[in-house]
Design an enzyme around this catalytic site. Structure first.
Site, PDB file in Angstrom:
ATOM      1  N   GLU A 221       0.840  -1.199   0.000  1.00  0.00           N
ATOM      2  CA  GLU A 221       0.000   0.000   0.000  1.00  0.00           C
ATOM      3  C   GLU A 221       0.879   1.255   0.000  1.00  0.00           C
ATOM      4  O   GLU A 221       2.080   1.195   0.261  1.00  0.00           O
ATOM      5  CB  GLU A 221      -0.909   0.001   1.226  1.00  0.00           C
ATOM      6  CG  GLU A 221      -0.161  -0.167   2.533  1.00  0.00           C
ATOM      7  CD  GLU A 221      -0.758   0.625   3.676  1.00  0.00           C
ATOM      8  OE1 GLU A 221      -1.044   1.813   3.458  1.00  0.00           O
ATOM      9  OE2 GLU A 221      -0.908   0.049   4.771  1.00  0.00           O
TER      10      GLU A 221
ATOM     11  N   LYS B 139      -5.687  10.702   0.507  1.00  0.00           N
ATOM     12  CA  LYS B 139      -5.868   9.347   1.027  1.00  0.00           C
ATOM     13  C   LYS B 139      -7.097   8.747   0.360  1.00  0.00           C
ATOM     14  O   LYS B 139      -8.199   9.272   0.504  1.00  0.00           O
ATOM     15  CB  LYS B 139      -6.028   9.374   2.541  1.00  0.00           C
ATOM     16  CG  LYS B 139      -6.139   8.004   3.190  1.00  0.00           C
ATOM     17  CD  LYS B 139      -6.245   8.143   4.701  1.00  0.00           C
ATOM     18  CE  LYS B 139      -6.385   6.797   5.396  1.00  0.00           C
ATOM     19  NZ  LYS B 139      -6.502   6.943   6.868  1.00  0.00           N
TER      20      LYS B 139
ATOM     21  N   VAL C 112      -5.518   0.078   2.643  1.00  0.00           N
ATOM     22  CA  VAL C 112      -5.576  -1.379   2.546  1.00  0.00           C
ATOM     23  C   VAL C 112      -6.688  -1.798   1.582  1.00  0.00           C
ATOM     24  O   VAL C 112      -6.491  -2.626   0.689  1.00  0.00           O
ATOM     25  CB  VAL C 112      -5.785  -2.008   3.933  1.00  0.00           C
ATOM     26  CG1 VAL C 112      -6.150  -3.493   3.812  1.00  0.00           C
ATOM     27  CG2 VAL C 112      -4.540  -1.841   4.790  1.00  0.00           C
TER      28      VAL C 112
ATOM     29  N   ASP D 167     -18.685   2.893  13.373  1.00  0.00           N
ATOM     30  CA  ASP D 167     -17.711   3.410  12.400  1.00  0.00           C
ATOM     31  C   ASP D 167     -16.786   2.265  12.023  1.00  0.00           C
ATOM     32  O   ASP D 167     -15.907   1.880  12.795  1.00  0.00           O
ATOM     33  CB  ASP D 167     -16.939   4.572  13.027  1.00  0.00           C
ATOM     34  CG  ASP D 167     -15.985   5.242  12.038  1.00  0.00           C
ATOM     35  OD1 ASP D 167     -15.876   4.759  10.898  1.00  0.00           O
ATOM     36  OD2 ASP D 167     -15.349   6.235  12.425  1.00  0.00           O
TER      37      ASP D 167
ATOM     38  N   SER E 208     -14.141   0.596   9.222  1.00  0.00           N
ATOM     39  CA  SER E 208     -13.242   0.856   8.104  1.00  0.00           C
ATOM     40  C   SER E 208     -13.672   0.090   6.861  1.00  0.00           C
ATOM     41  O   SER E 208     -14.132  -1.054   6.940  1.00  0.00           O
ATOM     42  CB  SER E 208     -11.817   0.454   8.479  1.00  0.00           C
ATOM     43  OG  SER E 208     -10.977   0.412   7.343  1.00  0.00           O
ATOM     44  N   ALA E 209     -13.468   0.713   5.690  1.00  0.00           N
ATOM     45  CA  ALA E 209     -13.745   0.042   4.420  1.00  0.00           C
ATOM     46  C   ALA E 209     -12.821  -1.154   4.189  1.00  0.00           C
ATOM     47  O   ALA E 209     -13.100  -1.990   3.332  1.00  0.00           O
ATOM     48  CB  ALA E 209     -13.610   1.031   3.262  1.00  0.00           C
ATOM     49  N   ASP E 210     -11.744  -1.254   4.968  1.00  0.00           N
ATOM     50  CA  ASP E 210     -10.854  -2.415   4.844  1.00  0.00           C
ATOM     51  C   ASP E 210     -11.596  -3.713   5.121  1.00  0.00           C
ATOM     52  O   ASP E 210     -11.355  -4.740   4.470  1.00  0.00           O
ATOM     53  CB  ASP E 210      -9.686  -2.309   5.824  1.00  0.00           C
ATOM     54  CG  ASP E 210      -8.749  -1.153   5.538  1.00  0.00           C
ATOM     55  OD1 ASP E 210      -8.915  -0.483   4.498  1.00  0.00           O
ATOM     56  OD2 ASP E 210      -7.845  -0.912   6.364  1.00  0.00           O
TER      57      ASP E 210
ATOM     58  N   LYS F 147      -4.836  -2.116  13.594  1.00  0.00           N
ATOM     59  CA  LYS F 147      -4.082  -1.059  14.263  1.00  0.00           C
ATOM     60  C   LYS F 147      -4.556  -0.920  15.705  1.00  0.00           C
ATOM     61  O   LYS F 147      -5.743  -0.981  16.006  1.00  0.00           O
ATOM     62  CB  LYS F 147      -4.225   0.257  13.499  1.00  0.00           C
ATOM     63  CG  LYS F 147      -3.593   0.219  12.112  1.00  0.00           C
ATOM     64  CD  LYS F 147      -3.736   1.545  11.395  1.00  0.00           C
ATOM     65  CE  LYS F 147      -3.042   1.499  10.035  1.00  0.00           C
ATOM     66  NZ  LYS F 147      -3.726   0.627   9.076  1.00  0.00           N
TER      67      LYS F 147
END
Length: 317
Positions: free
Chosen positions: A41, A102, A122, A152, A154-156, A173
């Site tokens: 990435e 980003k 990612v 909330d 993440s799109a990951d 993370k």
């Protein structure tokens, strides 16, 4: 060692469609010649690490992958092109320019249409890599479920649930809600491998108390599992979680103190959304006097090495 599979028809179509995607000569030749390729990435270069560590680390990750007998394919969007494999000038541009956006998967069409320069997360790295015919991706930590009362995510995570790829990381993370993230992975059928470990790593820490689905102790064990997944028609990624090297691990008590203070600072500064994770990681590096930064770089390097070894072993899928 078995050969790397040539890109399928749809991947070859994407690679030949220069209107959107540009694979550099080294990556295109490697895929055509059945040689192993590892995707990397670019958000970690543009937004994750401070200068000059970001460029030095990007170069080091590529060299580690080459030393292990694979070809690195750092992915980014440059002038609206989905670039698979970058040259030294492009890496430096990502590391030093203040105008790098980003980009997650939702942003790719906008970035292409407006000819933006952007670093891929990612999720968007997986999306592009899979369409280029790459099956192995190395990163530091995935996104996940954020802390707080609002949902909330993440799109990951949804990208992991629908993209058949081996993703090598050190867990999610540390700034995220790790138990909720682990629950999300389970609910959406993403198999979590502990690579040489019996619990899911927690980024800077080798232990989280969270379960894995299976332990693998070699590249051969990982590739066998991935091949069986493909034969069974499983849709999602195989998440291979690798602990941070022991010498770089942050002690749990010290890590909790640093994280708690960073979260408080973010709240006081009204930082939220896609800016929150970079803020927290940078603040933790400051509070720890660079200890977390060194751990981040150590796990990135180790994950790149493991991913390259897996890519070398990977057979036709």
């Amino acid at each position: 060692m078995s050969s790397f599979r040539q890109p399928n028809g749809k991947a070859r179509e994407w690679m030949n469609n220069r209107e959107f995607l540009q694979a550099n000569r080294e990556v295109a030749a490697a895929l055509s010649d059945h040689r192993p390729v590892v995707a990397l990435e670019s958000t970690v270069i543009a937004h994750g690490l401070p200068q000059p560590n970001n460029l030095e680390t990007a170069q080091r990750l590529e060299q580690i992958i080459r030393d292990e007998g694979a070809i690195p394919a750092t992915i980014a969007v440059l002038s609206g092109k989905l670039c698979v494999g970058l040259d030294s000038r492009q890496l430096e541009h990502l590391a030093t320019s203040a105008d790098i956006r980003k980009l997650s998967t939702r942003d790719l069409a906008v970035a292409v249409a407006n000819e933006w320069d952007g670093a891929t997360t990612v999720a968007s790295t997986m999306w592009i890599a899979q369409r280029a015919g790459i099956k192995v991706f190395a990163t530091g930590g995935i996104g996940g479920v954020h802390r707080g009362s609002l949902p909330d995510v993440s799109a990951d995570l949804p990208e992991l649930s629908r993209t058949p790829m081996i993703v090598v990381c050190s867990g999610a993370k540390i700034v995220l809600d790790l138990p909720a993230t682990r629950e999300w992975l389970e609910t959406f059928g993403i198999t979590v491998v502990g690579y040489g470990c019996d619990e899911m790593p927690a980024f800077y820490s080798r232990q989280s108390g969270l379960p894995i689905d299976v332990r693998c102790d070699s590249p051969a064990a990982v590739t066998r599992l991935f091949n069986v997944q493909r034969e069974l028609g499983a849709a999602g990624a195989l998440l291979v979680t690798v602990p941070v090297p022991a010498e770089a691990e942050i002690p749990p008590d010290a890590l909790k103190s640093i994280l708690d203070q960073s979260l408080l600072d973010a709240e006081r500064s009204h930082v939220s959304g896609r800016e929150l994770t970079p803020f927290l990681l940078a603040r933790m590096a400051q509070l720890s006097k660079g200890t977390t930064l060194r751990a981040n770089i150590a796990l990135l390097e180790n994950n790149a090495r493991v991913a390259a070894q897996i890519a070398r072993e990977l057979g036709p899928v």
